[in-house]
Design an enzyme around this catalytic site. Sequence first.
Site, PDB file in Angstrom:
ATOM      1  N   ASP A   1       0.844  -1.205   0.000  1.00 23.26           N
ATOM      2  CA  ASP A   1       0.000   0.000   0.000  1.00 23.26           C
ATOM      3  C   ASP A   1       0.875   1.249   0.000  1.00 23.26           C
ATOM      4  O   ASP A   1       2.027   1.194   0.418  1.00 23.26           O
ATOM      5  CB  ASP A   1      -0.807   0.049   1.317  1.00 23.26           C
ATOM      6  CG  ASP A   1      -1.912  -0.972   1.344  1.00 23.26           C
ATOM      7  OD1 ASP A   1      -2.156  -1.611   0.325  1.00 23.26           O
ATOM      8  OD2 ASP A   1      -2.525  -1.112   2.429  1.00 23.26           O
TER       9      ASP A   1
ATOM     10  N   LYS B   1      -3.523   3.923  -3.386  1.00 26.98           N
ATOM     11  CA  LYS B   1      -3.512   5.136  -2.585  1.00 26.98           C
ATOM     12  C   LYS B   1      -4.121   4.863  -1.227  1.00 26.98           C
ATOM     13  O   LYS B   1      -4.678   3.811  -0.975  1.00 26.98           O
ATOM     14  CB  LYS B   1      -4.290   6.231  -3.310  1.00 26.98           C
ATOM     15  CG  LYS B   1      -3.736   6.443  -4.721  1.00 26.98           C
ATOM     16  CD  LYS B   1      -3.704   7.881  -5.075  1.00 26.98           C
ATOM     17  CE  LYS B   1      -2.767   8.084  -6.242  1.00 26.98           C
ATOM     18  NZ  LYS B   1      -3.148   9.111  -7.149  1.00 26.98           N
TER      19      LYS B   1
ATOM     20  N   MET C   1     -10.167   6.965   8.299  1.00 27.10           N
ATOM     21  CA  MET C   1     -10.614   7.666   7.089  1.00 27.10           C
ATOM     22  C   MET C   1     -11.736   8.645   7.417  1.00 27.10           C
ATOM     23  O   MET C   1     -12.738   8.730   6.702  1.00 27.10           O
ATOM     24  CB  MET C   1     -11.069   6.650   6.019  1.00 27.10           C
ATOM     25  CG  MET C   1      -9.913   5.806   5.526  1.00 27.10           C
ATOM     26  SD  MET C   1     -10.402   4.369   4.587  1.00 27.10           S
ATOM     27  CE  MET C   1     -10.842   3.208   5.873  1.00 27.10           C
TER      28      MET C   1
HETATM   29  N1  SAH Z   1      -5.215  -1.515   7.747  1.00 23.15           N
HETATM   30  C1  SAH Z   1      -4.930  -0.193   8.278  1.00 23.15           C
HETATM   31  C2  SAH Z   1      -6.005   0.801   7.909  1.00 23.15           C
HETATM   32  C3  SAH Z   1      -6.074   1.121   6.423  1.00 23.15           C
HETATM   33  S1  SAH Z   1      -7.282   2.324   6.010  1.00 23.15           S
HETATM   34  C4  SAH Z   1      -4.715  -0.302   9.797  1.00 23.15           C
HETATM   35  O1  SAH Z   1      -5.004  -1.351  10.386  1.00 23.15           O
HETATM   36  O2  SAH Z   1      -4.239   0.656  10.392  1.00 23.15           O
HETATM   37  C5  SAH Z   1      -6.318   3.797   5.973  1.00 23.15           C
HETATM   38  C6  SAH Z   1      -6.600   4.662   7.180  1.00 23.15           C
HETATM   39  O3  SAH Z   1      -5.904   4.147   8.306  1.00 23.15           O
HETATM   40  C7  SAH Z   1      -6.130   6.098   7.083  1.00 23.15           C
HETATM   41  O4  SAH Z   1      -7.052   6.901   6.370  1.00 23.15           O
HETATM   42  C8  SAH Z   1      -6.050   6.490   8.538  1.00 23.15           C
HETATM   43  O5  SAH Z   1      -7.336   6.737   9.068  1.00 23.15           O
HETATM   44  C9  SAH Z   1      -5.537   5.203   9.162  1.00 23.15           C
HETATM   45  N2  SAH Z   1      -4.070   5.181   9.331  1.00 23.15           N
HETATM   46  C10 SAH Z   1      -3.199   4.342   8.750  1.00 23.15           C
HETATM   47  N3  SAH Z   1      -1.937   4.594   9.186  1.00 23.15           N
HETATM   48  C11 SAH Z   1      -2.023   5.593  10.078  1.00 23.15           C
HETATM   49  C12 SAH Z   1      -1.082   6.295  10.890  1.00 23.15           C
HETATM   50  N4  SAH Z   1       0.217   5.996  10.898  1.00 23.15           N
HETATM   51  N5  SAH Z   1      -1.540   7.271  11.695  1.00 23.15           N
HETATM   52  C13 SAH Z   1      -2.846   7.573  11.738  1.00 23.15           C
HETATM   53  N6  SAH Z   1      -3.779   6.966  10.995  1.00 23.15           N
HETATM   54  C14 SAH Z   1      -3.383   5.980  10.170  1.00 23.15           C
END
Ligand code: SAH
Length: 260
Positions: A46, A68, A181
């Site tokens: 990703d 994205k 998100m």
């Molecule tokens: N599978 C991922 C989520 C993917 S969806 C997980 O378990 O974390 C993508 C969303 O994850 C982003 O829009 C944001 O809301 C969150 N996200 C992912 N990495 C992040 C980070 N380092 N800090 C804050 N939010 C994060």
Amino acid sequence: MTQKPLSYDACTPGHVTLAGGGPGDPDLLTVAVVRALQNADVILHDRLISAEVLALAAPDAQCIETGKEGFGPGMTQAAISALIVTYARQGRAVLRLKSGDPAVFGRLDEELEALEAAGISFTILPGITAASAAVAALGQSLTQRGRNGELRILTGHDVTGYADHDWRALARPGAVAAIYMGKRAARFLQGRLLMHGAAPGTPISIVENASRADQRIVAATLITLPGALEGITGPAVLLLGLAPRAAARMRLAALKEVTQ
Ligand code: SAH
């Protein structure tokens, strides 16, 4: 069931490992994921997978960025699934690396279905999800005896637009939710929660780039949320019902750690 147990050597020819790359800090990867990174021939990752994490891949590994952030445009899910299947059929050891935990807003099932349909074996390696990293940054707990015996993990957005949820439950005092998100949906979330009786002063913490060098915490409330999100450009989790622990106490705790 084609899934192999965790002890199985994940990186073997024609096998696919679907792994969680965590929130960004490579120190938060599991040992199993580091091993998978070192042994994979092809890594499909990703956009949110950090450069520091990818740096752990073998020098000759082929790294392909698949899309994205969140549900934005990028390679279609069908194209990603097809690519995974193609590489596995070529006999490559494939690592599908998703940010955080692959089972949280990761469209994991769609890829598993494609693998199952193609008769390809796979292993799932969990990762630290953004909510866990974000709440650690706040110095708070996602659950607390007497406050919340349940935790909700929600998306602000789904394929059809702003996602609908059990607003009445979310509006209750003491409710805690990790909203992924949620940036674009902030005004919608605010409106729905207020409409269902949430207190305007309900704390909401915004944690941007959790665990990364550019991590930022913004303490907001339901009322100040949309304004507080201005200038937040990186991935962010909104933690409904949680305020950052008082900075002074956090500093004291950090000091204790150093002097221990
Ligand atoms: N599978 C991922 C989520 C993917 S969806 C997980 O378990 O974390 C993508 C969303 O994850 C982003 O829009 C944001 O809301 C969150 N996200 C992912 N990495 C992040 C980070 N380092 N800090 C804050 N939010 C994060």
